[in-house]
Design a protein around this motif. Structure first.
Motif: not given
Length: 233
Positions: A84-101
């Motif tokens: 049912g989800m219609r939106v999602v972000f996909m983030i490359h794993d070299k972007v630190p987890l601390t850099a996005w929320k």
């Protein structure tokens, strides 16, 4: 059709950061519920050094496998996949987890906070179903307004498939719809300005095209936006 949203980082690049970027490049893409075999080659061709963040609308999630949607290699979804989800972000794993929320989400909206090279950016990803052209508001206006009220002062980018028509983005040949007029007026209250070039198509099929994928940004972000237009295929 894919949309490039390239935002130039005006602050100095930090060479010690594990994923240094002078530009924050976001690729917006509506899969049309088909990011399986048809869309897989396109997904796999994405250069993560250019596009570390993907804003996806209508990812394919099936009842047979409700916790899965195809994700390019070395990208992770911003939240667990669900039917049912219609939106999602996909983030490359070299972007630190601390850099996005991941801040909040419904099936049709998601708010992501990104901090790269000292610049904080809030991104809203939305999909609003077509609905009748005479409707007073876009189908998911209430959900969009709710997530807009969750944002903080600062840089805000709103991108997505809004499924409404207006000459401001569709060009002079397009008649304004009431829901599009409402969208413009209400987004002005949140100091959001349109990024689209009028008349530049963002969707096409069978010889027909239209402009339904839209981008808006707050004033402080406008000078940083280098490009918001269809990605060459």
């Amino acid at each position: 059709m894919e949309i490039d949203a390239i935002i130039q980082n005006q602050l100095a690049q930090n060479p010690t950061q594990s994923y240094p970027m002078t530009d924050t490049n976001i690729l917006q893409y509506n899969c049309g519920n088909s990011n399986g075999d048809k869309a897989k080659p396109g997904f796999d061709s994405i250069d993560p050094s250019r596009f570390p963040i993907l804003a996806i609308q209508e990812p394919m999630v099936t009842e047979r496998n409700p916790g899965y949607t195809y994700t390019p290699r070395n990208y992770r979804t911003s939240r667990p996949v669900s039917l049912g989800m219609r939106v999602v972000f996909m983030i490359h794993d070299k972007v630190p987890l601390t850099a996005w929320k991941h801040v909040s989400a419904t099936d049709y909206t998601e708010l992501l906070q990104v901090s790269l090279n000292g610049t904080d950016l809030q991104i809203i990803n939305i999909y609003s179903p077509p609905g009748p052209p005479s409707a007073p508001t876009i189908d998911k206006w209430e959900e969009l307004e709710q997530v807009l009220r969750q944002t903080k002062p600062g840089n805000l980018l709103l991108i997505g498939d809004l499924n409404c028509h207006h000459p401001a983005w569709g060009g002079r040949r397009i008649d304004p719809e009431p829901r599009a007029d409402h969208l413009i007026k209400r987004l002005e209250r949140f100091q959001l300005t349109l990024l689209n070039q009028p008349g530049t198509a963002t969707w096409g099929r069978g010889g027909r095209d239209s402009t339904i994928d839209l981008g808006f940004a707050t004033p402080g972000l406008i000078p940083m936006v280098m490009k918001y237009k269809p990605h060459p295929e």
